[in-house]
Scaffold this motif. Structure first.
Motif, PDB file in Angstrom:
ATOM      1  N   ASP A  75       0.845  -1.184   0.000  1.00 19.03           N
ATOM      2  CA  ASP A  75       0.000   0.000   0.000  1.00 19.03           C
ATOM      3  C   ASP A  75       0.887   1.241   0.000  1.00 19.03           C
ATOM      4  OD1 ASP A  75      -2.331  -1.516   0.167  1.00 19.03           O
ATOM      5  OD2 ASP A  75      -2.241  -1.571   2.349  1.00 19.03           O
ATOM      6  N   ILE A  76       0.435   2.274  -0.733  1.00 20.07           N
ATOM      7  CA  ILE A  76       1.175   3.524  -0.763  1.00 20.07           C
ATOM      8  C   ILE A  76       0.211   4.689  -0.536  1.00 20.07           C
ATOM      9  CG2 ILE A  76       2.985   2.673  -2.301  1.00 20.07           C
ATOM     10  CD1 ILE A  76       1.596   4.267  -4.553  1.00 20.07           C
ATOM     11  N   PRO A  77       0.677   5.765   0.096  1.00 25.11           N
ATOM     12  CA  PRO A  77      -0.176   6.940   0.239  1.00 25.11           C
ATOM     13  C   PRO A  77      -0.252   7.691  -1.084  1.00 25.11           C
ATOM     14  CG  PRO A  77       1.944   7.333   1.256  1.00 25.11           C
ATOM     15  CD  PRO A  77       1.945   5.910   0.796  1.00 25.11           C
ATOM     16  N   ALA A  78      -1.400   8.319  -1.315  1.00 27.87           N
ATOM     17  CA  ALA A  78      -1.589   9.093  -2.540  1.00 27.87           C
ATOM     18  C   ALA A  78      -2.458  10.304  -2.220  1.00 27.87           C
ATOM     19  CB  ALA A  78      -2.244   8.232  -3.606  1.00 27.87           C
ATOM     20  N   PHE A  79      -2.377  11.309  -3.080  1.00 25.51           N
ATOM     21  CA  PHE A  79      -3.193  12.505  -2.937  1.00 25.51           C
ATOM     22  C   PHE A  79      -4.047  12.662  -4.176  1.00 25.51           C
ATOM     23  CE2 PHE A  79      -3.846  17.077  -3.689  1.00 25.51           C
ATOM     24  CZ  PHE A  79      -4.580  17.380  -2.558  1.00 25.51           C
ATOM     25  N   LYS A  80      -5.327  12.862  -3.980  1.00 24.68           N
ATOM     26  CA  LYS A  80      -6.243  13.101  -5.091  1.00 24.68           C
ATOM     27  C   LYS A  80      -6.836  14.490  -4.905  1.00 24.68           C
ATOM     28  CE  LYS A  80     -10.306  11.331  -7.392  1.00 24.68           C
ATOM     29  NZ  LYS A  80     -11.426  10.410  -7.328  1.00 24.68           N
ATOM     30  N   PRO A  81      -6.482  15.459  -5.762  1.00 20.08           N
ATOM     31  CA  PRO A  81      -6.973  16.825  -5.581  1.00 20.08           C
ATOM     32  C   PRO A  81      -8.467  16.934  -5.882  1.00 20.08           C
ATOM     33  CG  PRO A  81      -5.695  16.654  -7.597  1.00 20.08           C
ATOM     34  CD  PRO A  81      -5.591  15.333  -6.911  1.00 20.08           C
ATOM     35  N   ALA A  82      -9.116  17.872  -5.212  1.00 19.53           N
ATOM     36  CA  ALA A  82     -10.529  18.139  -5.447  1.00 19.53           C
ATOM     37  C   ALA A  82     -10.703  18.849  -6.788  1.00 19.53           C
ATOM     38  CB  ALA A  82     -11.093  19.000  -4.323  1.00 19.53           C
ATOM     39  N   LYS A  83     -11.890  18.740  -7.372  1.00 18.35           N
ATOM     40  CA  LYS A  83     -12.161  19.366  -8.666  1.00 18.35           C
ATOM     41  C   LYS A  83     -11.985  20.883  -8.601  1.00 18.35           C
ATOM     42  CE  LYS A  83     -15.278  15.803 -10.308  1.00 18.35           C
ATOM     43  NZ  LYS A  83     -16.633  15.479 -10.749  1.00 18.35           N
TER      44      LYS A  83
END
Length: 91
Positions: A75-83
């Motif tokens: 597992d790896i951390p990730a960032f998903k930006p908001a629209k």
């Protein structure tokens, strides 16, 4: 921009001492890290989400030794930006 730059900007914008801002910023980052370590995503409305992505086991090649090796699932951390965040950066 570094963490020190963020501390300076927030201190300047709010009028709060830099040491207090740094303590709050570090506590926020620790809270995000602890939550992700427990497998819980962090949602910041209007900014984005810190999530855990699962990577499946896969075969890889070591080209110097010309061998095949297996990379285990992880597992790896990730960032998903908001629209809204993406739209403001595109302008």
């Amino acid at each position: 921009m570094t963490k020190a730059d963020i501390v300076n900007e927030v201190a300047k914008a709010t009028g709060i001492e830099k040491t207090t801002v740094q303590t709050v910023l570090e506590a926020s980052m620790d809270s995000i890290k602890d939550s992700l370590a427990k497998g819980q995503p962090v949602y910041l409305r209007g900014f984005g989400s810190f999530i855990i992505k699962h990577r499946a086991e896969k075969a890889a090649r070591n080209i110097t030794r010309n061998t095949t090796m297996t990379i285990p699932a992880h597992d790896i951390p990730a960032f998903k930006p908001a629209k809204v965040f993406v739209a403001s950066v595109k302008k």
